[in-house]
Every structure is written in structure tokens, then in C-alpha cells.
Design a protein around this motif. Structure first.
Motif, PDB file in Angstrom:
ATOM      1  N   MET A   1       0.842  -1.207   0.000  1.00  0.00           N
ATOM      2  CA  MET A   1       0.000   0.000   0.000  1.00  0.00           C
ATOM      3  C   MET A   1       0.873   1.252   0.000  1.00  0.00           C
ATOM      4  N   PRO A   2       0.486   2.260  -0.783  1.00  0.00           N
ATOM      5  CA  PRO A   2       1.294   3.478  -0.851  1.00  0.00           C
ATOM      6  C   PRO A   2       1.529   4.123   0.518  1.00  0.00           C
ATOM      7  N   ILE A   3       0.558   3.935   1.432  1.00  0.00           N
ATOM      8  CA  ILE A   3       0.721   4.587   2.743  1.00  0.00           C
ATOM      9  C   ILE A   3       1.952   4.060   3.473  1.00  0.00           C
ATOM     10  N   TYR A   4       2.363   2.806   3.213  1.00  0.00           N
ATOM     11  CA  TYR A   4       3.561   2.277   3.872  1.00  0.00           C
ATOM     12  C   TYR A   4       4.793   3.099   3.484  1.00  0.00           C
ATOM     13  N   GLY A   5       4.888   3.386   2.181  1.00  0.00           N
ATOM     14  CA  GLY A   5       6.018   4.183   1.717  1.00  0.00           C
ATOM     15  C   GLY A   5       5.993   5.581   2.306  1.00  0.00           C
ATOM     16  N   THR A   6       4.807   6.211   2.253  1.00  0.00           N
ATOM     17  CA  THR A   6       4.687   7.571   2.784  1.00  0.00           C
ATOM     18  C   THR A   6       4.948   7.576   4.292  1.00  0.00           C
ATOM     19  N   ALA A   7       4.494   6.510   4.984  1.00  0.00           N
ATOM     20  CA  ALA A   7       4.725   6.408   6.428  1.00  0.00           C
ATOM     21  C   ALA A   7       6.217   6.304   6.721  1.00  0.00           C
ATOM     22  N   LEU A   8       6.931   5.478   5.922  1.00  0.00           N
ATOM     23  CA  LEU A   8       8.384   5.338   6.101  1.00  0.00           C
ATOM     24  C   LEU A   8       9.063   6.685   5.881  1.00  0.00           C
ATOM     25  N   LEU A   9       8.663   7.365   4.789  1.00  0.00           N
ATOM     26  CA  LEU A   9       9.229   8.663   4.463  1.00  0.00           C
ATOM     27  C   LEU A   9       8.997   9.659   5.603  1.00  0.00           C
ATOM     28  N   ALA A  10       7.738   9.712   6.088  1.00  0.00           N
ATOM     29  CA  ALA A  10       7.397  10.646   7.163  1.00  0.00           C
ATOM     30  C   ALA A  10       8.168  10.311   8.436  1.00  0.00           C
ATOM     31  N   ALA A  11       8.269   8.999   8.748  1.00  0.00           N
ATOM     32  CA  ALA A  11       8.984   8.587   9.958  1.00  0.00           C
ATOM     33  C   ALA A  11      10.455   8.978   9.871  1.00  0.00           C
ATOM     34  N   CYS A  12      11.066   8.768   8.676  1.00  0.00           N
ATOM     35  CA  CYS A  12      12.470   9.142   8.495  1.00  0.00           C
ATOM     36  C   CYS A  12      12.660  10.639   8.718  1.00  0.00           C
ATOM     37  N   LEU A  13      11.727  11.447   8.191  1.00  0.00           N
ATOM     38  CA  LEU A  13      11.846  12.898   8.344  1.00  0.00           C
ATOM     39  C   LEU A  13      11.684  13.292   9.815  1.00  0.00           C
ATOM     40  N   LEU A  14      10.696  12.663  10.492  1.00  0.00           N
ATOM     41  CA  LEU A  14      10.472  12.988  11.909  1.00  0.00           C
ATOM     42  C   LEU A  14      11.698  12.628  12.755  1.00  0.00           C
ATOM     43  N   VAL A  15      12.249  11.425  12.496  1.00  0.00           N
ATOM     44  CA  VAL A  15      13.448  11.009  13.241  1.00  0.00           C
ATOM     45  C   VAL A  15      14.609  11.950  12.904  1.00  0.00           C
ATOM     46  N   GLY A  16      14.758  12.256  11.603  1.00  0.00           N
ATOM     47  CA  GLY A  16      15.848  13.129  11.168  1.00  0.00           C
ATOM     48  C   GLY A  16      15.771  14.512  11.793  1.00  0.00           C
ATOM     49  N   VAL A  17      14.593  15.118  11.729  1.00  0.00           N
ATOM     50  CA  VAL A  17      14.441  16.479  12.271  1.00  0.00           C
ATOM     51  C   VAL A  17      14.602  16.463  13.787  1.00  0.00           C
ATOM     52  N   SER A  18      14.061  15.406  14.451  1.00  0.00           N
ATOM     53  CA  SER A  18      14.242  15.299  15.906  1.00  0.00           C
ATOM     54  C   SER A  18      15.723  15.184  16.244  1.00  0.00           C
ATOM     55  N   THR A  19      16.446  14.327  15.480  1.00  0.00           N
ATOM     56  CA  THR A  19      17.885  14.177  15.691  1.00  0.00           C
ATOM     57  C   THR A  19      18.598  15.513  15.506  1.00  0.00           C
ATOM     58  N   GLY A  20      18.224  16.219  14.427  1.00  0.00           N
ATOM     59  CA  GLY A  20      18.836  17.514  14.141  1.00  0.00           C
ATOM     60  C   GLY A  20      18.592  18.512  15.260  1.00  0.00           C
ATOM     61  N   LYS A  21      17.360  18.552  15.763  1.00  0.00           N
ATOM     62  CA  LYS A  21      17.025  19.500  16.844  1.00  0.00           C
ATOM     63  C   LYS A  21      17.739  19.118  18.141  1.00  0.00           C
ATOM     64  N   LEU A  22      17.789  17.776  18.427  1.00  0.00           N
ATOM     65  CA  LEU A  22      18.475  17.321  19.642  1.00  0.00           C
ATOM     66  C   LEU A  22      19.962  17.634  19.561  1.00  0.00           C
ATOM     67  N   LEU A  23      20.534  17.402  18.355  1.00  0.00           N
ATOM     68  CA  LEU A  23      21.955  17.707  18.156  1.00  0.00           C
ATOM     69  C   LEU A  23      22.196  19.198  18.364  1.00  0.00           C
ATOM     70  N   GLY A  24      21.270  20.020  17.843  1.00  0.00           N
ATOM     71  CA  GLY A  24      21.376  21.468  18.025  1.00  0.00           C
ATOM     72  C   GLY A  24      21.332  21.830  19.495  1.00  0.00           C
ATOM     73  N   ALA A  25      20.369  21.252  20.226  1.00  0.00           N
ATOM     74  CA  ALA A  25      20.236  21.538  21.662  1.00  0.00           C
ATOM     75  C   ALA A  25      21.491  21.107  22.401  1.00  0.00           C
ATOM     76  N   LEU A  26      22.049  19.957  21.976  1.00  0.00           N
ATOM     77  CA  LEU A  26      23.258  19.428  22.609  1.00  0.00           C
ATOM     78  C   LEU A  26      24.434  20.389  22.436  1.00  0.00           C
ATOM     79  N   LEU A  27      24.477  21.045  21.267  1.00  0.00           N
ATOM     80  CA  LEU A  27      25.577  21.968  20.968  1.00  0.00           C
ATOM     81  C   LEU A  27      25.230  23.398  21.355  1.00  0.00           C
ATOM     82  N   GLY A  28      24.082  23.569  22.031  1.00  0.00           N
ATOM     83  CA  GLY A  28      23.707  24.891  22.508  1.00  0.00           C
ATOM     84  C   GLY A  28      23.212  25.824  21.421  1.00  0.00           C
TER      85      GLY A  28
END
Lengths: 249, 123
Positions: free
Chosen positions: B1-28
Motif C-alpha cells: 500500500m502506498p501509505i507504507y512508503g509515505t509512512a516510512l518517508l514521514a517517519a524518516c523525516l520525523l526522526v531526522g528532524v528530531s535528531t537535528g534538533k536534539l543535536l542542536g540543543a546538545l551543541l547549545g
């Protein structure tokens, strides 16, 4: 406009944006085909139309300042923009890229740091002295995606972000127009050179249109390295390059 | 189902942006540090892993491909929602930033493409 129709367009803002942008794309691809005989890529013309519309309306959020077109702001906003950029990485095979050798990676890094350096130096020459603006304009000299993504991440002003998009757009258009004329002079006639070219220039639409106008067989090779350029730029711009610039200023 | 692909894509972006924000917070730094880049690498690795296990059907792939194909229109919408009038004051600078970069990179194409060819023939 009829107030009832206006309310529908505003309430269904994202759909209004899809319809309007679709129409813009159609006009742009028609103009690309008929007026420039494909030399100027349709996507570049569409982006140019978008920038012109934003300039004509003149709002802080471009055309999205008009209530009827607020959906354009959602469509081009951070959430969908980042989703679409990440999706373009799909289908890039790491093995294929690795096989192209070290030179692809070197050209990627060389292209990115040249962009950040040249864009940053020109921003400095024009009087910018803060690390946020200099990094964002340097990122814009990388691509018109790296510019706004970097600028948004480090908190650049909307003016500077628009400047970075303009710099990236100038780059994309120049790559499209100049590549067929300069290809022979720089030895751009084989897959390896096309990968180097894609890594150095990085601008997706510029690289794809430029190579298509030179030799369509070279397009996938250039596109493969160019696909990494924007991602790497988005990774390095707000982090390493921003920290270097902040330490220097 | 197409939603699986879109879900994977969305999850990757959410994890990526969260990682980016956490890394930013870590570096002040109150900023997203490379979240989109992390998301792209995640998507490449995850989709490759799923494909090798036969868990990536063509309809699922379509749920990702659609968003990749709509990337140019989204960039057009982004361009249309920028403060362009504010940028026009610095038109010469934007032009120079783009143009000088292109000229230098064309020169580098010649140098690096030749280096690549030498690397290949020496093997």
C-alpha cells in the motif's frame, strides 16, 4: 471576486495552491518548450514565475500574504518541503555511488565548499558581518534548497533567505544555459566527468537540464551525485559551515 | 500500500528532524542541525534494507516516489511565498554569488574530471 468562491478558495487553501502551482508548471513547461526550445528548463521558469509573483504581491510571505493564496505558504512550507526533499533521495543506490570512485565524493565536497566560500565571501564583500547571513547566502550559492533549509535552521531573516534562493536560482539558470556551450571545453563528454560535474554544480534542475542539453546519456550520472549535493549541503550548512563561520567572525 | 512508503518517508523525516534538533540543543544552538540530511540517509538505508528483504512492494514505493516527483512544484510554492521584494535590493549580490560560483565550478570540472581519468587508467 465572489465572496462565497473566495471563502471556498481560502478554506481549501492547500488545494488552491495545488491548482495554482500546477497551472504555473504547465505555463512554464509550455514556455520552456515553445519559447526557449527546451534550453531553459521548465522547472527553472516555474520557479522564476513564483519569485516574480511573490515580488508583485510583495508580502513578507510572498503571495501567501493574500488570504486566498495562504495555502501556497503551506505547500511551500517547511513540512511538505522537507518531505519532498527527503523523498528525492529514494532510489539513490549507495553501491552505485560508491562504484563511481573517490572522485565523486571529492567533487561533492569541493563543490559544496567552493559554494559556501564564494557565496560567503561575496556576502562579506557586500557588508554582511553576521555568521547566520553569511552562511545562508553561501548555502544559497550551493543550491536554492540548501539556502532556505540552512537559513531556516539557523534563524536567518526572510530577506536573506530570499537572497539565498535568488543566488541559487541564478546558479541553476546559468548552469542550464552555459553547460551545452562549455561542455567540450571542460571535457564533459563521459560518465565520470558527468558525475564530477553533478557533484561540483549540485543544483539538480541545472545539472539535469544542462546535461540533457549536452548529451542525454550523461543525465543519470550527473543527477546521481547532484542528488547527494543538496542533502550533504543541508547536513553541513547549518552545522559545520555555520560553526566555522561563527568562529571566524 | 502506498501509505507504507509515505509512512516510512514521514517517519524518516520525523526522526531526522528530531535528531537535528536534539543535536542542536546538545551543541547549545537553537537550530535543526542537518535534520533533512539525516532523514535522507535514513531513507536510503531503510528502503535498501526493506528492499533486500522483499518488504518493499511497488505500491509502497509509489508512496515515496510521489513526493519526490512533486518536489519541484513544492519548490515553486516555496519561491512564491518568499519575501522577494526584500531581496531585490541586493540583486547584484545574489547574481554575483551564483555566477562566480558557477564559473569557478566549471573550471574545477576540468581539473577534477582529468584527475578522475588518471585515477582510472592507473588502476
Amino acid at each position: 471576486m465572489n465572496p462565497i468562491v473566495e471563502k471556498v478558495l481560502a478554506d481549501y487553501g492547500l488545494l488552491t495552491a495545488f491548482a495554482l502551482v500546477g497551472l504555473t508548471m504547465a505555463c512554464a513547461y509550455w514556455a520552456s518548450d515553445k519559447l526557449t526550445r527546451g534550453r531553459l528548463h521548465g522547472s527553472a521558469i516555474a520557479i522564476l514565475i513564483g519569485l516574480i509573483l511573490a515580488a508583485v504581491v510583495g508580502g513578507k510571505k510572498g503571495v501567501a500574504d493574500l488570504p486566498v493564496l495562504a495555502g501556497v505558504g503551506l505547500m511551500g512550507g517547511a513540512m511538505l518541503r522537507d518531505l519532498a526533499i527527503v523523498a528525492t533521495a529514494f532510489g539513490v543506490k549507495l553501491e552505485e555511488f560508491a562504484r563511481s570512485g573517490v572522485i565523486g565524493a571529492i567533487s561533492l565536497l569541493a563543490g559544496l565548499f567552493t559554494s559556501f566560500l564564494v557565496g560567503g565571501l561575496i556576502a562579506y564583500a557586500f557588508g554582511y558581518r553576521d555568521a547566520v547571513s553569511i552562511t545562508t547566502i553561501g548555502a544559497g550559492a550551493a543550491t536554492y534548497i540548501v539556502g532556505p533549509v540552512t537559513g531556516a535552521a539557523i534563524g536567518a531573516s526572510s530577506e536573506v533567505i530570499a537572497l539565498s534562493i535568488a543566488a541559487g536560482l541564478v546558479k541553476a539558470i546559468l548552469v542550464m544555459v552555459l553547460t551545452p556551450f562549455l561542455a567540450q571545453a571542460v571535457g564533459l563528454d563521459n560518465p565520470r566527468a558527468a558525475m564530477v560535474f553533478g557533484g561540483l554544480m549540485g543544483t539538480n534542475s541545472g545539472v539535469m537540464a544542462g546535461l540533457a542539453a549536452t548529451d542525454p546519456k550523461l543525465v543519470p550520472y550527473g543527477a546521481m551525485t547532484a542528488t547527494f549535493f543538496t542533502g550533504l549541503g543541508c547536513l553541513l550548512g547549518p552545522s559545520l559551515v555555520f560553526m566555522i563561520n561563527r568562529a571566524l567572525l | 500500500m502506498p501509505i507504507y512508503g509515505t509512512a516510512l518517508l514521514a517517519a524518516c523525516l520525523l526522526v531526522g528532524v528530531s535528531t537535528g534538533k536534539l543535536l542542536g540543543a546538545l551543541l547549545g544552538i537553537d537550530a535543526d542541525i542537518g535534520g533533512v540530511g539525516v532523514a535522507m540517509l535514513l531513507l536510503i538505508f531503510c528502503s535498501d534494507w526493506l528492499r533486500r528483504r522483499g518488504l518493499m512492494s511497488p505500491p509502497s514505493e509509489n508512496g515515496i516516489l510521489f513526493w519526490g516527483q512533486i518536489y519541484v512544484p513544492i519548490v515553486v510554492a516555496m519561491a512564491a511565498s518568499q519575501n522577494v521584494r526584500g531581496a531585490l535590493g541586493g540583486g547584484v549580490m545574489a547574481f554575483l554569488a551564483g555566477a562566480v560560483t558557477v564559473v569557478i565550478c566549471f573550471a574545477l570540472v576540468k581539473i577534477l574530471a582529468r584527475a578522475g581519468r588518471n585515477q582510472e587508467t592507473s588502476r
